[in-house]
Design an enzyme around this catalytic site. Structure first.
Site, PDB file in Angstrom:
ATOM      1  N   ASP A  57      12.296 -37.927 -14.734  1.00  0.00           N
ATOM      2  CA  ASP A  57      13.001 -38.684 -13.699  1.00  0.00           C
ATOM      3  C   ASP A  57      14.268 -37.917 -13.350  1.00  0.00           C
ATOM      4  O   ASP A  57      15.178 -37.808 -14.184  1.00  0.00           O
ATOM      5  CB  ASP A  57      13.346 -40.061 -14.307  1.00  0.00           C
ATOM      6  CG  ASP A  57      13.513 -41.141 -13.272  1.00  0.00           C
ATOM      7  OD1 ASP A  57      14.034 -40.838 -12.199  1.00  0.00           O
ATOM      8  OD2 ASP A  57      13.137 -42.293 -13.574  1.00  0.00           O
ATOM      9  N   GLU A  98      11.825 -41.947  -4.714  1.00  0.00           N
ATOM     10  CA  GLU A  98      12.172 -43.362  -4.595  1.00  0.00           C
ATOM     11  C   GLU A  98      12.865 -43.547  -3.244  1.00  0.00           C
ATOM     12  O   GLU A  98      13.929 -42.955  -3.007  1.00  0.00           O
ATOM     13  CB  GLU A  98      13.103 -43.772  -5.742  1.00  0.00           C
ATOM     14  CG  GLU A  98      13.267 -45.271  -5.798  1.00  0.00           C
ATOM     15  CD  GLU A  98      14.506 -45.712  -6.585  1.00  0.00           C
ATOM     16  OE1 GLU A  98      14.490 -46.827  -7.101  1.00  0.00           O
ATOM     17  OE2 GLU A  98      15.485 -44.950  -6.650  1.00  0.00           O
ATOM     18  N   HIS A 117      11.011 -50.659 -14.144  1.00  0.00           N
ATOM     19  CA  HIS A 117      12.184 -51.051 -14.931  1.00  0.00           C
ATOM     20  C   HIS A 117      13.274 -51.718 -14.088  1.00  0.00           C
ATOM     21  O   HIS A 117      14.298 -52.123 -14.626  1.00  0.00           O
ATOM     22  CB  HIS A 117      12.761 -49.805 -15.606  1.00  0.00           C
ATOM     23  CG  HIS A 117      13.261 -48.822 -14.596  1.00  0.00           C
ATOM     24  ND1 HIS A 117      12.414 -48.140 -13.747  1.00  0.00           N
ATOM     25  CD2 HIS A 117      14.511 -48.443 -14.247  1.00  0.00           C
ATOM     26  CE1 HIS A 117      13.133 -47.374 -12.943  1.00  0.00           C
ATOM     27  NE2 HIS A 117      14.398 -47.541 -13.231  1.00  0.00           N
ATOM     28  N   ASP A 118      13.075 -51.782 -12.756  1.00  0.00           N
ATOM     29  CA  ASP A 118      14.065 -52.439 -11.892  1.00  0.00           C
ATOM     30  C   ASP A 118      13.575 -53.795 -11.401  1.00  0.00           C
ATOM     31  O   ASP A 118      14.223 -54.420 -10.556  1.00  0.00           O
ATOM     32  CB  ASP A 118      14.350 -51.577 -10.649  1.00  0.00           C
ATOM     33  CG  ASP A 118      15.076 -50.293 -10.990  1.00  0.00           C
ATOM     34  OD1 ASP A 118      15.817 -50.276 -11.994  1.00  0.00           O
ATOM     35  OD2 ASP A 118      14.909 -49.309 -10.251  1.00  0.00           O
ATOM     36  N   ASP A 153      14.928 -40.051  -8.139  1.00  0.00           N
ATOM     37  CA  ASP A 153      15.694 -41.287  -7.979  1.00  0.00           C
ATOM     38  C   ASP A 153      16.460 -41.308  -6.660  1.00  0.00           C
ATOM     39  O   ASP A 153      17.055 -40.299  -6.270  1.00  0.00           O
ATOM     40  CB  ASP A 153      16.689 -41.374  -9.148  1.00  0.00           C
ATOM     41  CG  ASP A 153      17.391 -42.711  -9.226  1.00  0.00           C
ATOM     42  OD1 ASP A 153      16.727 -43.685  -9.617  1.00  0.00           O
ATOM     43  OD2 ASP A 153      18.582 -42.787  -8.895  1.00  0.00           O
TER      44      ASP A 153
HETATM   45  C1  NOJ Z   1      17.035 -46.480  -9.096  1.00  0.00           C
HETATM   46  C2  NOJ Z   1      16.732 -46.621 -10.550  1.00  0.00           C
HETATM   47  O1  NOJ Z   1      15.373 -46.941 -10.715  1.00  0.00           O
HETATM   48  C3  NOJ Z   1      17.654 -47.680 -11.085  1.00  0.00           C
HETATM   49  O2  NOJ Z   1      17.319 -48.084 -12.381  1.00  0.00           O
HETATM   50  C4  NOJ Z   1      19.065 -47.143 -11.004  1.00  0.00           C
HETATM   51  O3  NOJ Z   1      19.959 -48.161 -11.372  1.00  0.00           O
HETATM   52  C5  NOJ Z   1      19.411 -46.674  -9.587  1.00  0.00           C
HETATM   53  N1  NOJ Z   1      18.351 -45.955  -8.946  1.00  0.00           N
HETATM   54  C6  NOJ Z   1      20.612 -45.774  -9.631  1.00  0.00           C
HETATM   55  O4  NOJ Z   1      20.276 -44.545 -10.187  1.00  0.00           O
END
Ligand code: NOJ
Length: 555
Positions: A97, A256, A324-325, A199
């Site tokens: 990542d 992302e 995970h979000d 990311d």
């Molecule tokens: C996306 C990530 O998946 C998340 O966990 C993170 O807090 C933010 N980007 C900032 O890097």
């Protein structure tokens, strides 16, 4: 170049919560190594590790202090080398990542940059002068609350941080920054890493000059995304990144990309940019006045319409329902109380057999659920805390705010993996960094391995079916019954075969008349069913709660 990633099924590991081997309560690389047999027998062939680099862990590793060293809480570079060798020996792939929109404020680059307006690192970040009254350059707010600008007395300037103030946005318009980042990527590529999850990728190119922005929903600040999403030089930078790194190593790259429409996303999926993107539109189907934090339940038709739109518009998708979000998919889109097993299997069938590369988040294959901590103090995630406080400021009651956090906190997906019925679910012999979900005696991998009807057993069958069926990988996608109130059904078809995927989101038995999709029951072979039986009369299926079927149309 081979598109090996079309056959990939990616398993996302959140290292902190996967498996601890040294008793410090935090998962580690040796823990991942110890579970490779489990992962291989599940049928996934690619692993994505969320950030494992040196980090002060303000945002659980999404604040990187050094891109080419391993966070000691996870182990050493030797452990990493052992891991990648073991993964490759099993003919599996490994993705890292890369968090390159921002660095930690502890990163050497920032430590130097904040000292003065001159020098090698002076322009590595986004620095702006205060307004004449000394206040922040614009009204822009950070994703994690507050202003997106932070003042540094040494420079008498503000720096930009779209996330927490310890996550400082890099200045991608500076060619030196881009080169430095590519070098970090190349470091890992040379170690054999097979690709990257990138990311916040569509935030790299900022819209300048910075101006005051319209307010974001539920916020007193200007909407940061208006300034950062899909900015003017992004394609230029991605093409450069691809040329300098990805193209040389035949990588899977997944960006992302929040705030991105199908139309914009199609422009990223090209041999000289990215393999695929994580879009967010289907994650918004249950958003409320505080964005993703709400106690609104999704409508199946919104989920179906959104996913079908992406299937139609994109040549290839990154398929996911959780990470995970996000909250746990079975708690959010299924029914974790009355039909946990049925709905978890149904949801997996619905999304994994669409056209694209499926991503499975650790624990979803055993039906792990939301955690429902009883106090806000039990939550770790900085975003959950800031939104909770923000809701109270906006007059939401404590009960409602906690209810919303319980439903939507990112920590729902971050609790330790439930391996067995031992203390702390077999995750650690010490005190886990986050409390284990109290349902681990019932929901755990060891029990699932023993039960031929478990969610885990079903995932194995599902992944084997996909792996053995080209049509389910490359075949065209067509939505069926677009107006049905309960059924999400689609066809996958190529010149070899036609498959139908029929999934019910109803909690009761529902009718599905096969004549409405021009099919005859006696012309269908059942390839997968999440129940032992299938009820049919006069060409009508009577689908049980959350029933899922994959059928092949006879030649
Ligand atoms: C996306 C990530 O998946 C998340 O966990 C993170 O807090 C933010 N980007 C900032 O890097």
């Amino acid at each position: 170049m081979s598109e090996w990633w079309k056959k990939a099924v990616v398993y996302q590991i959140y290292p902190q919560s996967f498996q601890d081997t040294n008793g410090d309560g935090i998962g580690d690389l040796q823990g991942i190594i110890s579970r490779l047999d489990y992962l291989q027998s599940l049928g996934v062939n690619t692993l994505w590790l969320t950030p494992i680099f040196k980090s002060p862990m303000v945002d659980n590793g999404y604040d990187v202090a050094d891109y080419t060293s391993i966070n000691p809480i996870y182990g050493t570079m030797d452990d990493f080398d052992e891991l990648i060798k073991d993964v490759h020996d099993r003919h599996m792939h490994l993705l890292l990542d890369m968090v390159v929109n921002h660095t930690s404020d502890q990163c050497k680059w920032f430590q130097e940059s904040k000292k003065s307006r001159t020098g090698k690192y002076a322009d590595y970040y986004i620095w702006e002068d205060p307004k004449p009254d000394g206040s922040a350059p614009t009204n822009m707010g950070g994703v994690f609350g507050g202003s997106a600008w932070e003042y540094v007395p040494e420079r008498k300037q503000y720096y930009l941080h779209m996330f927490a103030k310890q996550q400082v946005d890099l200045n991608w318009d500076n060619p030196e920054v881009r080169k430095a980042v590519y070098n970090c990527m190349i470091f890992w590529a040379k170690k054999g890493v097979d690709g990257f999850r990138l990311d916040s990728l569509n935030s790299l190119s900022k819209r300048r000059p910075f101006v005051d922005l319209p307010k974001a929903a539920g916020s007193d600040y200007g909407n940061v995304f208006a300034c950062v999403s899909n900015g003017p030089h992004l394609h230029e930078y991605l093409k450069e990144m691809n040329k300098e790194v990805f193209s040389k190593y035949n990588m899977l790259t997944v960006g992302e990309t929040s705030n991105t429409t199908v139309q914009e996303a199609t422009k990223y999926i090209r041999p000289d940019e990215l393999s695929m993107v994580f879009q967010f539109e289907h994650m918004d189907v249950d958003s409320g006045r505080f964005g993703q934090y709400s106690n609104v339940r999704f409508k199946m038709s919104d989920l179906r319409d959104t996913l079908a739109r992406w299937q139609k518009g994109m040549s290839w998708n990154a398929l996911y329902l959780g990470n995970h979000d996000q909250p746990r998919l079975v708690s959010r889109f299924g029914d974790d109380k009355h039909f946990r097993k049925e709905s978890a299997k149904m949801l997996a069938t619905m999304y994994i057999l669409q056209k694209g590369t499926p991503y499975i988040f650790e624990g979803d294959e055993i039906g792990m659920t939301n955690v429902n901590f009883k106090s806000i103090d039990d939550y770790h995630d900085l975003d959950s805390h800031q939104i909770y406080n923000h809701m109270l400021d906006w007059g939401v009651s404590k009960e409602e705010a906690l209810d919303i956090i319980q439903r939507k906190s990112r920590d729902n997906g971050r609790t330790p993996f439930q391996w067995n019925t031992d203390k702390e679910a077999g995750f650690t012999t010490g005190k886990p960094w986050m409390t284990v979900n109290s349902n681990y005696k019932e929901i755990n991998a060891a029990e699932a391995e023993k039960d031929p009807n478990s969610i885990l057993a079903y995932y194995k069958k599902l992944l084997k079916l996909r792996d053995n069926t080209d049509t389910l990988i490359e075949g065209d996608f067509k939505l069926l019954s677009p107006d049905d109130s309960d059924i999400f059904a689609y066809e996958r078809k190529d010149d070899k075969a036609t498959y139908l995927v029929i999934t019910s989101f109803a909690k009761d038995k529902v009718r599905y008349d096969l004549s409405t999709i021009d099919q005859k029951f006696d012309q269908l072979d059942v390839a997968l069913n999440n129940y032992d039986d299938l009820e049919e009369a006069d060409n009508v299926l009577y689908l049980k709660p959350y029933q899922a079927l994959v059928v092949k149309v006879k030649d």
